[in-house]
Structure formats: C-alpha cells, structure tokens
Design a protein around this motif. Structure first.
Motif, mmCIF file in Angstrom:
data_model
loop_
_atom_site.group_PDB
_atom_site.id
_atom_site.type_symbol
_atom_site.label_atom_id
_atom_site.label_comp_id
_atom_site.label_asym_id
_atom_site.label_seq_id
_atom_site.Cartn_x
_atom_site.Cartn_y
_atom_site.Cartn_z
ATOM 1 N N GLU A 1 0.848 -1.150 0.074
ATOM 2 C CA GLU A 1 0.098 0.055 -0.116
ATOM 3 C C GLU A 1 0.872 1.469 -0.101
ATOM 4 O OE1 GLU A 1 -2.926 0.004 2.945
ATOM 5 O OE2 GLU A 1 -3.600 -1.941 2.617
ATOM 6 N N LYS A 2 2.051 1.224 -0.405
ATOM 7 C CA LYS A 2 3.293 2.239 -0.490
ATOM 8 C C LYS A 2 3.100 3.133 0.821
ATOM 9 C CE LYS A 2 4.341 0.985 -4.402
ATOM 10 N NZ LYS A 2 5.583 0.157 -4.685
ATOM 11 N N SER A 3 3.010 2.489 1.956
ATOM 12 C CA SER A 3 2.927 3.234 3.251
ATOM 13 C C SER A 3 4.442 3.464 3.719
ATOM 14 C CB SER A 3 2.276 2.559 4.144
ATOM 15 O OG SER A 3 2.782 1.430 4.976
ATOM 16 N N ASP A 4 4.500 4.274 4.460
ATOM 17 C CA ASP A 4 5.971 4.636 5.013
ATOM 18 C C ASP A 4 6.040 4.199 6.421
ATOM 19 O OD1 ASP A 4 6.305 5.985 2.759
ATOM 20 O OD2 ASP A 4 6.320 7.833 3.745
ATOM 21 N N ILE A 5 5.493 3.190 6.727
ATOM 22 C CA ILE A 5 5.380 2.418 7.895
ATOM 23 C C ILE A 5 6.856 1.622 8.106
ATOM 24 C CG2 ILE A 5 4.316 0.080 7.152
ATOM 25 C CD1 ILE A 5 2.960 -0.047 10.037
ATOM 26 N N ILE A 6 7.647 1.979 9.152
ATOM 27 C CA ILE A 6 8.957 1.506 9.308
ATOM 28 C C ILE A 6 8.872 -0.221 9.345
ATOM 29 C CG2 ILE A 6 8.886 1.717 12.004
ATOM 30 C CD1 ILE A 6 11.945 2.649 11.629
ATOM 31 N N SER A 7 7.911 -0.814 9.783
ATOM 32 C CA SER A 7 8.248 -2.201 9.896
ATOM 33 C C SER A 7 7.920 -2.655 8.748
ATOM 34 C CB SER A 7 7.263 -2.849 11.030
ATOM 35 O OG SER A 7 5.772 -2.403 10.643
ATOM 36 N N GLY A 8 7.720 -2.009 7.274
ATOM 37 C CA GLY A 8 7.322 -2.557 6.300
ATOM 38 C C GLY A 8 8.111 -2.141 5.065
ATOM 39 N N GLY A 9 9.500 -1.607 5.591
ATOM 40 C CA GLY A 9 10.081 -1.111 4.713
ATOM 41 C C GLY A 9 11.782 -1.616 4.892
ATOM 42 N N VAL A 10 12.499 -1.446 3.754
ATOM 43 C CA VAL A 10 14.071 -1.950 4.033
ATOM 44 C C VAL A 10 14.610 -1.094 2.875
ATOM 45 C CG1 VAL A 10 13.493 -4.189 4.987
ATOM 46 C CG2 VAL A 10 13.692 -3.922 2.287
ATOM 47 N N VAL A 11 16.000 -0.860 3.247
ATOM 48 C CA VAL A 11 17.004 -0.314 2.326
ATOM 49 C C VAL A 11 17.487 -1.091 1.597
ATOM 50 C CG1 VAL A 11 18.913 1.176 2.214
ATOM 51 C CG2 VAL A 11 17.255 1.781 3.947
ATOM 52 N N LEU A 12 17.307 -0.902 0.181
ATOM 53 C CA LEU A 12 17.961 -1.784 -0.790
ATOM 54 C C LEU A 12 18.700 -0.915 -1.864
ATOM 55 C CD1 LEU A 12 15.125 -4.244 -2.124
ATOM 56 C CD2 LEU A 12 17.077 -4.667 -0.431
ATOM 57 N N CYS A 13 20.015 -1.077 -2.233
ATOM 58 C CA CYS A 13 20.687 -0.366 -3.347
ATOM 59 C C CYS A 13 19.932 -0.690 -4.606
ATOM 60 C CB CYS A 13 22.041 -0.732 -3.486
ATOM 61 S SG CYS A 13 22.299 -2.331 -4.071
ATOM 62 N N ASN A 14 20.192 0.508 -5.511
ATOM 63 C CA ASN A 14 19.718 0.149 -6.676
ATOM 64 C C ASN A 14 19.624 -1.235 -7.477
ATOM 65 O OD1 ASN A 14 18.623 2.785 -6.921
ATOM 66 N ND2 ASN A 14 20.429 3.528 -8.036
ATOM 67 N N ASN A 15 20.653 -1.854 -7.378
ATOM 68 C CA ASN A 15 21.079 -3.141 -8.063
ATOM 69 C C ASN A 15 20.042 -4.170 -7.235
ATOM 70 O OD1 ASN A 15 22.848 -1.979 -9.796
ATOM 71 N ND2 ASN A 15 24.797 -2.517 -8.571
ATOM 72 N N CYS A 16 20.341 -4.295 -5.938
ATOM 73 C CA CYS A 16 19.315 -5.072 -5.255
ATOM 74 C C CYS A 16 18.028 -4.860 -5.343
ATOM 75 C CB CYS A 16 19.927 -5.455 -4.125
ATOM 76 S SG CYS A 16 21.520 -6.007 -3.470
ATOM 77 N N HIS A 17 17.483 -3.690 -5.369
ATOM 78 C CA HIS A 17 16.207 -3.405 -5.982
ATOM 79 C C HIS A 17 15.802 -3.881 -7.380
ATOM 80 C CE1 HIS A 17 12.693 -0.144 -5.150
ATOM 81 N NE2 HIS A 17 12.101 -1.352 -5.046
#
Length: 71
Positions: free
Chosen positions: A30-46
């Motif tokens: 749902e494209k929310s900015d909830i912290i427990s539903g997001g991770v940092v990925l670099c462009n290549n890994c994304h």
C-alpha cells in the motif's frame, strides 16, 4: 528506515543515501511509510528484487530481516 538500516542495503551492504526511496516489503504494501514494512535496498538489489532470478532470494532476505526486527 535509513537510520535503522544504517543507510546500507540489507542484501549487499552498499551505502544508500536517503534520496532513494526505500523498498516496501511485501512489494506494494500500500506504499505506506510504516517502518516495519520497509527496507533499504541499493539500486542493483532493488532491481534484482523485481526483475531477476534472485527475486525469491532477496524477497526471503527482506522478510527474514523484518521478522528478526519486528517479530
């Protein structure tokens, strides 16, 4: 999310500045900015998370990472 993940891709460890959008896991959460539903990925890994045969491997890594943090 960037602070929590130390501005590092959780898959490869590459530095990622916060001008990038973090990855929602599961995809499209749902494209929310909830912290427990997001991770940092670099462009290549994304890119690999969405478009390569590493999709399942990276998905599992994201899920396990978040589960270890939030249960």
């Amino acid at each position: 999310i960037f602070e929590r993940d130390n501005h590092r891709c959780i898959v490869c460890g590459k530095y990622v500045d916060d001008s990038h959008k973090f990855h929602h896991e599961p995809c499209g959460q749902e494209k929310s900015d909830i912290i427990s539903g997001g991770v940092v990925l670099c462009n290549n890994c994304h890119y690999a998370r969405h478009n390569t045969d590493k999709l399942k491997l990276i998905k599992t890594k994201c899920e396990e990472y978040l589960r270890n943090l939030y249960g």
